[in-house]
Design a protein around this motif. Structure first.
Motif, PDB file in Angstrom:
ATOM      1  N   ASP A  63       0.857  -1.188   0.000  1.00 54.00           N
ATOM      2  CA  ASP A  63       0.000   0.000   0.000  1.00 54.00           C
ATOM      3  C   ASP A  63       0.890   1.234   0.000  1.00 54.00           C
ATOM      4  O   ASP A  63       1.904   1.276   0.708  1.00 54.00           O
ATOM      5  N   PHE A  65       0.986   5.721  -0.212  1.00 49.35           N
ATOM      6  CA  PHE A  65       0.420   7.062  -0.246  1.00 49.35           C
ATOM      7  C   PHE A  65       1.396   7.887  -1.077  1.00 49.35           C
ATOM      8  O   PHE A  65       2.582   7.995  -0.733  1.00 49.35           O
ATOM      9  N   CYS A  66       0.934   8.437  -2.175  1.00 48.12           N
ATOM     10  CA  CYS A  66       1.793   9.159  -3.111  1.00 48.12           C
ATOM     11  C   CYS A  66       1.393  10.631  -3.127  1.00 48.12           C
ATOM     12  O   CYS A  66       0.223  10.948  -3.318  1.00 48.12           O
ATOM     13  N   TYR A  67       2.361  11.486  -2.919  1.00 45.87           N
ATOM     14  CA  TYR A  67       2.093  12.930  -3.026  1.00 45.87           C
ATOM     15  C   TYR A  67       3.282  13.611  -3.671  1.00 45.87           C
ATOM     16  O   TYR A  67       4.351  13.027  -3.814  1.00 45.87           O
ATOM     17  N   LEU A  85      -1.353   7.867   8.916  1.00 42.99           N
ATOM     18  CA  LEU A  85      -1.480   6.740   7.988  1.00 42.99           C
ATOM     19  C   LEU A  85      -1.292   5.420   8.716  1.00 42.99           C
ATOM     20  O   LEU A  85      -0.507   5.338   9.670  1.00 42.99           O
ATOM     21  N   VAL A  89       1.259   1.390   5.232  1.00 39.85           N
ATOM     22  CA  VAL A  89       1.255   2.280   4.074  1.00 39.85           C
ATOM     23  C   VAL A  89       2.621   2.951   3.931  1.00 39.85           C
ATOM     24  O   VAL A  89       3.104   3.588   4.867  1.00 39.85           O
ATOM     25  N   VAL A  91       5.112   5.687   2.034  1.00 38.51           N
ATOM     26  CA  VAL A  91       4.971   7.030   1.462  1.00 38.51           C
ATOM     27  C   VAL A  91       5.920   7.175   0.281  1.00 38.51           C
ATOM     28  O   VAL A  91       7.110   6.874   0.385  1.00 38.51           O
ATOM     29  N   PRO A 124      -2.658  14.246  -4.113  1.00 35.69           N
ATOM     30  CA  PRO A 124      -2.127  12.960  -3.704  1.00 35.69           C
ATOM     31  C   PRO A 124      -2.982  11.797  -4.189  1.00 35.69           C
ATOM     32  O   PRO A 124      -4.161  11.961  -4.503  1.00 35.69           O
ATOM     33  N   HIS A 125      -2.349  10.627  -4.216  1.00 35.05           N
ATOM     34  CA  HIS A 125      -3.009   9.397  -4.641  1.00 35.05           C
ATOM     35  C   HIS A 125      -2.769   8.302  -3.621  1.00 35.05           C
ATOM     36  O   HIS A 125      -1.730   8.269  -2.956  1.00 35.05           O
ATOM     37  N   LEU A 126      -3.723   7.420  -3.548  1.00 34.68           N
ATOM     38  CA  LEU A 126      -3.555   6.178  -2.809  1.00 34.68           C
ATOM     39  C   LEU A 126      -3.318   5.097  -3.850  1.00 34.68           C
ATOM     40  O   LEU A 126      -3.929   5.113  -4.914  1.00 34.68           O
ATOM     41  N   ASN A 136      -5.669   2.549  -7.908  1.00 32.27           N
ATOM     42  CA  ASN A 136      -5.395   3.872  -7.352  1.00 32.27           C
ATOM     43  C   ASN A 136      -6.678   4.641  -7.057  1.00 32.27           C
ATOM     44  O   ASN A 136      -7.755   4.311  -7.543  1.00 32.27           O
ATOM     45  N   ILE A 160      -9.064   7.225   3.111  1.00 33.79           N
ATOM     46  CA  ILE A 160      -7.831   6.433   3.136  1.00 33.79           C
ATOM     47  C   ILE A 160      -8.099   5.073   3.779  1.00 33.79           C
ATOM     48  O   ILE A 160      -7.742   4.026   3.222  1.00 33.79           O
TER      49      ILE A 160
END
Length: 168
Positions: A63, A65-67, A85, A89, A91, A124-126, A136, A160
């Motif tokens: 998993d 978390f993209c930012y 988070l 997850v 980052v 941001p994306h998950l 995503n 999230i």
């Protein structure tokens, strides 16, 4: 001296015949070059696709978390979202085309994953990897609604939690 019409026609016919003869002679070589080039391109694309699929399968169950470094949301994300988070997850921070993360991930394959996102410019994306697929979800609207309207960050945190709890 001016050429007569008849001589002009003969010169034009000669030029056309030379071009046709040259074209007929060169056609098999050009055609072969096009076929070989297309086949090589197809093989190269297939290898790249297979390598990408193997890489995605190697990340099965992860998993993310993209930012990115967008000024407006970066501080909020780093101070309000990242500390909350779930522990599994990871980052991924994008600085242009470079991905900063621990552990390091293959930037070329991860960028391809990002470009396959539904709204790949809206970070941001998950991201979660399930059954060999990258799934995503963008948090763009929730984040900027929260920032612009001074809303509650609980909506973001709920999304999230819900995203990572869902099975693919």
């Amino acid at each position: 001296m001016l050429m007569s019409r008849w001589k002009k026609v003969k010169v034009m016919v000669a030029i056309v015949l030379i071009l046709l003869t040259g074209g007929i002679i060169l056609f098999p070589f050009v055609f072969t070059f096009i076929i070989i080039g297309g086949t090589l391109r197809l093989i190269r694309n297939q290898r790249a696709s297979n390598a990408y699929q193997r890489y995605i399968r190697s990340l099965e169950g992860k998993d993310f978390f993209c930012y990115n470094n967008r000024e407006k949301g970066q501080k909020f994300i780093e101070h309000e979202i990242l500390p909350t988070l779930p522990p599994q997850v990871e980052v991924l921070y994008l600085q242009g085309r470079r991905i900063d993360s621990q552990p390091a991930y293959n930037g070329q394959h991860m960028l391809k994953t990002f470009h396959n996102f539904d709204h790949f410019t809206q970070f941001p994306h998950l991201l979660k990897i399930r059954n060999g697929r990258a799934i995503n979800c963008s948090l763009f609207h929730e984040l900027f609604d929260c920032l612009d309207k001074e809303g509650n960050k609980d909506e973001i945190l709920d999304k999230i939690q819900h995203f990572f709890a869902q099975e693919a």
